[in-house]
Design an enzyme around this catalytic site. Structure first.
Site, PDB file in Angstrom:
ATOM      1  N   HIS A 134       0.827  -1.214   0.000  1.00 16.36           N
ATOM      2  CA  HIS A 134       0.000   0.000   0.000  1.00 16.36           C
ATOM      3  C   HIS A 134       0.864   1.270   0.000  1.00 16.36           C
ATOM      4  O   HIS A 134       0.512   2.277   0.614  1.00 16.36           O
ATOM      5  CB  HIS A 134      -0.946   0.033   1.203  1.00 16.36           C
ATOM      6  CG  HIS A 134      -1.971  -1.060   1.194  1.00 16.36           C
ATOM      7  ND1 HIS A 134      -3.232  -0.900   0.686  1.00 16.36           N
ATOM      8  CD2 HIS A 134      -1.907  -2.344   1.625  1.00 16.36           C
ATOM      9  CE1 HIS A 134      -3.911  -2.032   0.824  1.00 16.36           C
ATOM     10  NE2 HIS A 134      -3.122  -2.919   1.379  1.00 16.36           N
ATOM     11  N   ASN A 161     -10.349  -2.750   2.468  1.00 14.92           N
ATOM     12  CA  ASN A 161     -10.043  -2.757   1.037  1.00 14.92           C
ATOM     13  C   ASN A 161     -11.318  -2.520   0.235  1.00 14.92           C
ATOM     14  O   ASN A 161     -12.408  -2.496   0.796  1.00 14.92           O
ATOM     15  CB  ASN A 161      -9.452  -4.112   0.631  1.00 14.92           C
ATOM     16  CG  ASN A 161      -7.964  -4.239   0.963  1.00 14.92           C
ATOM     17  OD1 ASN A 161      -7.278  -3.241   1.200  1.00 14.92           O
ATOM     18  ND2 ASN A 161      -7.477  -5.454   0.970  1.00 14.92           N
ATOM     19  N   TYR A 185       0.729  -4.118  12.122  1.00 13.23           N
ATOM     20  CA  TYR A 185       0.607  -2.684  11.845  1.00 13.23           C
ATOM     21  C   TYR A 185       1.383  -1.838  12.849  1.00 13.23           C
ATOM     22  O   TYR A 185       2.035  -0.861  12.473  1.00 13.23           O
ATOM     23  CB  TYR A 185      -0.875  -2.279  11.767  1.00 13.23           C
ATOM     24  CG  TYR A 185      -1.522  -2.821  10.508  1.00 13.23           C
ATOM     25  CD1 TYR A 185      -1.727  -4.190  10.347  1.00 13.23           C
ATOM     26  CD2 TYR A 185      -1.885  -1.998   9.454  1.00 13.23           C
ATOM     27  CE1 TYR A 185      -2.276  -4.709   9.197  1.00 13.23           C
ATOM     28  CE2 TYR A 185      -2.435  -2.514   8.293  1.00 13.23           C
ATOM     29  CZ  TYR A 185      -2.633  -3.870   8.179  1.00 13.23           C
ATOM     30  OH  TYR A 185      -3.162  -4.380   7.029  1.00 13.23           O
TER      31      TYR A 185
HETATM   32 FE1  HDE Z   1      -2.432  -4.741   5.387  1.00 11.61          FE
HETATM   33  N1  HDE Z   1      -0.635  -3.922   5.856  1.00 11.61           N
HETATM   34  N2  HDE Z   1      -1.747  -6.557   5.961  1.00 11.61           N
HETATM   35  N3  HDE Z   1      -4.165  -5.633   4.754  1.00 11.61           N
HETATM   36  N4  HDE Z   1      -3.114  -2.996   4.765  1.00 11.61           N
HETATM   37  C1  HDE Z   1      -0.306  -2.635   5.719  1.00 11.61           C
HETATM   38  O1  HDE Z   1       0.775  -1.333   7.314  1.00 11.61           O
HETATM   39  C2  HDE Z   1      -0.644  -6.769   6.684  1.00 11.61           C
HETATM   40  C3  HDE Z   1      -4.487  -6.948   4.869  1.00 11.61           C
HETATM   41  C4  HDE Z   1      -4.373  -2.700   4.341  1.00 11.61           C
HETATM   42  O2  HDE Z   1      -3.276   3.545   3.932  1.00 11.61           O
HETATM   43  C5  HDE Z   1       1.017  -2.304   6.333  1.00 11.61           C
HETATM   44  O3  HDE Z   1       1.079   0.884   7.675  1.00 11.61           O
HETATM   45  C6  HDE Z   1      -0.559  -8.162   7.061  1.00 11.61           C
HETATM   46  C7  HDE Z   1      -5.884  -7.150   4.650  1.00 11.61           C
HETATM   47  C8  HDE Z   1      -4.469  -1.306   3.997  1.00 11.61           C
HETATM   48  O4  HDE Z   1      -1.627   3.412   5.371  1.00 11.61           O
HETATM   49  C9  HDE Z   1       1.454  -3.625   6.974  1.00 11.61           C
HETATM   50  C10 HDE Z   1      -1.660  -8.757   6.508  1.00 11.61           C
HETATM   51  C11 HDE Z   1      -6.395  -5.907   4.379  1.00 11.61           C
HETATM   52  C12 HDE Z   1      -3.209  -0.775   4.250  1.00 11.61           C
HETATM   53  C13 HDE Z   1       0.310  -4.538   6.596  1.00 11.61           C
HETATM   54  C14 HDE Z   1      -2.400  -7.747   5.821  1.00 11.61           C
HETATM   55  C15 HDE Z   1      -5.308  -4.979   4.453  1.00 11.61           C
HETATM   56  C16 HDE Z   1      -2.389  -1.847   4.732  1.00 11.61           C
HETATM   57  C17 HDE Z   1       2.002  -1.655   5.422  1.00 11.61           C
HETATM   58  C18 HDE Z   1      -2.036 -10.229   6.536  1.00 11.61           C
HETATM   59  C19 HDE Z   1      -7.835  -5.542   4.038  1.00 11.61           C
HETATM   60  C20 HDE Z   1      -2.748   0.643   3.997  1.00 11.61           C
HETATM   61  C21 HDE Z   1       2.126  -0.220   5.878  1.00 11.61           C
HETATM   62  C22 HDE Z   1      -2.460 -10.665   7.785  1.00 11.61           C
HETATM   63  C23 HDE Z   1      -8.763  -5.784   5.089  1.00 11.61           C
HETATM   64  C24 HDE Z   1      -3.023   1.546   5.151  1.00 11.61           C
HETATM   65  C25 HDE Z   1       1.285  -0.111   7.024  1.00 11.61           C
HETATM   66  C26 HDE Z   1      -2.612   2.954   4.796  1.00 11.61           C
HETATM   67  C27 HDE Z   1      -1.061  -1.695   5.136  1.00 11.61           C
HETATM   68  C28 HDE Z   1       0.297  -5.825   7.001  1.00 11.61           C
HETATM   69  C29 HDE Z   1      -3.577  -8.033   5.101  1.00 11.61           C
HETATM   70  C30 HDE Z   1      -5.497  -3.591   4.211  1.00 11.61           C
HETATM   71  C31 HDE Z   1       2.788  -4.147   6.556  1.00 11.61           C
HETATM   72  C32 HDE Z   1       0.543  -8.800   7.870  1.00 11.61           C
HETATM   73  C33 HDE Z   1      -6.651  -8.474   4.727  1.00 11.61           C
HETATM   74  C34 HDE Z   1      -5.684  -0.580   3.465  1.00 11.61           C
HETATM   75  O5  HDE Z   1       1.532  -3.528   8.366  1.00 11.61           O
END
Ligand code: HDE
Length: 688
Positions: free
Chosen positions: A72, A145, A359
């Protein structure tokens, strides 16, 4: 400030002032006399190490970057507010859900997932839809999402998923796309991802605008009321603007014409006062429903169809202010799934549990320490009292002597616990054998993929099959293509056959062996289609009027007036950026020169030419592309007689019902047509 034309010895303009307030200073506040020349020993001599002005400036510049988000990375943030329209105290004691009409400030960041910070907006990708609610009882982050499910069921697989979709480690490409071997290799070895790929190959992954897409919390959460009772909940964002996507060929061209298409669209809409709105919907259900439901409600690869549990709208999000500074706000905003408030709680969804670790961890890396909540965009807007202190960039350490508790300092002892309004976890009964295992209730991977497929219109099904065909055609290894096909055979025969045909596969592989036999009679759900949930007017969309010298000024004015009255944007395209001299002798300034303003940037186009210019433009390549693309992308086209030679030269053999001759009398009909957004029968006819 004086902007007089003083030049220094090198000819650079000197913009100087005698006013203290506008005096440039160092970060230490020291006034600067000369910001253009470093301190030297003689005009041609070496630069001196003692030049603190230059050293400070360059030192700061060298440290301007923070690590981009690992996923993202490319995103766009907007301020707004959430207004409650229906209080739900019977379901949740969250403060934000108590008082109808109350407005809670918000910050929302939309994003793509795979591309880096500088990648283009129209990648085929999932979009992030993350909202921070600054509630009176703490920040609540709904980090969702634009697709209601996810690729994987367990967080431990996330690094592999992301490695597979991102550029390969040896060659560092491809950027911002899933159309490559590594991605489809991983996916085709992870049957749990198949459902998500049907969404990803659909037009959901190429939205026309952030404004025209839905949002989903994805996981099942809990709502807890004041009595401590729990209900399960899924969160939805429903755009009041209606859903809309582009077609793939258009997306590819938008990426070239305007890589910032989505952020520009959002900036322009907010700037113009056209504030997008989403209704917050909740699907609420209990244990009895969860037990009876065909799938596990903790499995993030499954939806709960709206027909089974209706979406109840309880409030509205309005985005109404662009950021003052992109870095300070959009780049530094730190969303955390574990930011929840009293009245909302997590469930045992293993994906959600993994995110709750990730996060917070990621913010420490990105923002450099534990005090990122002191950055204004992350700071709560309610009282904050605790004994946390020190660390990098600490801005607000506790005052006074007490920095621990319990203490016996009475009123000076600092904040105290408050069981009445303090966060309480739902006392879920937990018991189990410690083991690494996937629950058998997560074993169905195809049934809802099929349900999604049968819920689409024929146009959308064509796009999905074309999406798979395109992506798998980019895989160099045939065995990966065939392995993916073996999964699609479990989804729906029509889909598998269409993709096989597109790939030129004549002998179908054996279908993949499902972990659990798919259910084949789940009913279609209209909520899953974009085209069944479009807008009912052209409001918020953009008309491109291509004008030539001598074009009918009254007609151009009538189009502009009628479309803007409907809440649409209008852009003038002309052979030159200065504009065109219309029939009334006035210069109509252009927003785009034709080769910088291709039709992919607009939702519908009008061609308003004079006879003399019409013949000339029929020979012009960018003009021909303008029309042939608008035609191929099934857009509505309004034309005047003089545009006929160009239309013909663009390869349009016969006018269809999506093309309307423009006169003062037909402008209203044209707007009516444009409200349907695309003339899909044309696409079907072109592909027949
Ligand atoms: Fe994320 N995801 N994600 N994700 N995600 C990040 O956090 C992560 C997942 C989502 O505009 C990171 O600050 C893991 C699902 C959005 O700043 C990180 C897993 C969904 C955003 C991270 C998921 C999301 C992130 C990268 C699997 C939809 C952007 C930078 C368990 C429900 C937020 C940050 C923004 C961002 C980890 C899966 C949505 C690396 C480990 C499912 C919208 O922490």
């Amino acid at each position: 400030m004086s902007d007089d034309n003083k030049l220094d010895q090198g000819g650079a303009p000197r913009q100087q002032t005698t006013d203290r307030d506008s005096t440039m200073t160092t970060a230490q506040g020291g006034p600067i006399a000369d910001d253009q020349n470093s301190l030297k020993a003689g005009p041609r001599g070496p630069v001196l190490l003692e030049d603190h002005v230059m050293r400070e400036k360059i030192f700061h510049f060298d440290h301007e970057r923070i690590p981009e988000r690992v996923v993202h990375a490319r995103g766009y943030g907007i301020h707004g507010h959430f207004e409650l329209t229906e209080a739900i105290p019977e379901l949740s004691c969250a403060d934000i859900f108590q008082r109808v009409g109350e407005k809670t400030p918000t910050f929302t960041r939309f994003s793509t997932v795979a591309g880096n910070k500088g990648s283009f907006d129209l990648a085929r990708d999932v979009r992030g839809f993350a909202t921070k609610f600054y509630t009176q009882e703490g920040n609540w982050d709904l980090v969702g999402n634009n697709i209601p499910i996810f690729f994987i069921q367990d967080a431990i697989k996330f690094p592999d998923l992301v490695h597979a979709v991102k550029p390969a480690p040896d060659r560092a490409f491809p950027q911002a796309q899933s159309a490559h071997d590594n991605f489809w290799d991983f996916i085709s070895l992870s049957p749990e991802a198949v459902h998500m790929t049907v969404w990803q190959m659909s037009d959901r992954a190429i939205p026309r605008s952030f404004r025209f897409m839905e949002g989903f919390g994805v996981h099942t959460f809990r709502l807890i009321n004041a009595e401590g009772e729990s209900h399960y909940v899924k969160f939805h964002w429903k755009p009041r603007q209606g859903l809309q996507s582009v077609v793939w060929n258009e997306a590819v061209k938008i990426n070239g014409a305007d890589p910032d298409f989505h952020r520009r669209d959002m900036w322009d809409a907010i700037d113009a006062g056209d504030f997008p709105q989403w209704d917050l919907g909740i699907q609420v259900f209990d244990d009895a429903f969860a037990d009876a439901f065909e799938f596990d409600i903790l499995d993030a690869t499954k939806i709960i169809p709206e027909e089974q549990v209706p979406v109840r709208l309880i409030g509205t999000l309005t985005l109404d202010a662009n950021v003052d500074n992109f870095f300070a706000e959009t780049e530094q905003v730190a969303f955390c799934t574990q930011n929840i408030v009293r009245g909302i709680d997590h469930t045992n969804d293993p994906l959600l549990q993994g995110r709750n670790f990730s996060y917070l961890d990621t913010q420490i890396k990105r923002l450099g320490g534990p005090n990122f909540t002191h950055i204004p965009i992350n700071a709560p807007k309610c009282p904050v009292n605790h004994f946390q202190q020190d660390g990098h960039m600490a801005m607000h350490n506790p005052k006074g002597r007490a920095n621990y508790e319990p203490n016996s300092w009475g009123e000076d002892g600092g904040p105290r616990e408050n069981p009445e309004i303090g966060f309480a976890s739902y006392p879920d009964q937990v018991q189990g054998t410690k083991q690494r295992v996937r629950s058998e209730s997560f074993a169905d991977h195809y049934s809802q993929a099929r349900q999604f497929w049968i819920s689409q219109t024929q146009t959308e099904q064509r796009h999905i099959a074309a999406g798979y065909t395109f992506e798998l055609s980019k895989c160099e290894h045939a065995h990966i293509r065939l392995r993916m096909l073996s999964h699609l055979m479990n989804v729906h025969d029509d889909l598998a056959q269409a993709v096989a045909k597109g790939l030129g596969v004549t002998k179908m592989p054996e279908a993949a062996k499902p972990a659990r036999a798919p259910i084949t009679d789940l009913p279609a759900s209209d909520a899953l289609s974009i085209l069944k949930n479009g807008p009912d007017s052209f409001a918020g969309r953009k008309l491109g009027i291509y004008v030539s010298d001598g074009a009918d000024a009254d007609l151009v004015a009538a189009l502009e007036k009628a479309f803007t009255a409907q809440g649409a944007l209008v852009a003038i395209v002309a052979p030159h950026i200065t504009g065109a001299e219309l029939s009334d002798g006035n210069l109509k300034p252009a927003d785009q020169k034709i080769d910088g303003g291709p039709s992919v940037l607009f939702d519908a186009v009008a061609l308003v030419f004079s006879e003399a210019e019409g013949e000339r433009l029929a020979k012009d390549k960018p003009s021909k592309d303008f029309v042939s693309d608008a035609f191929a992308h099934a857009k509505f086209i309004g034309w005047t007689g003089a545009a006929q030679p160009l239309i013909k030269a663009a390869g349009v053999e016969a006018m269809d019902e999506g093309m309307i001759k423009l006169t003062a009398d037909t402008v209203a009909d044209f707007i009516g047509l444009c409200g349907k957004l695309r003339h899909w029968p044309r696409e079907a006819a072109l592909q027949a």
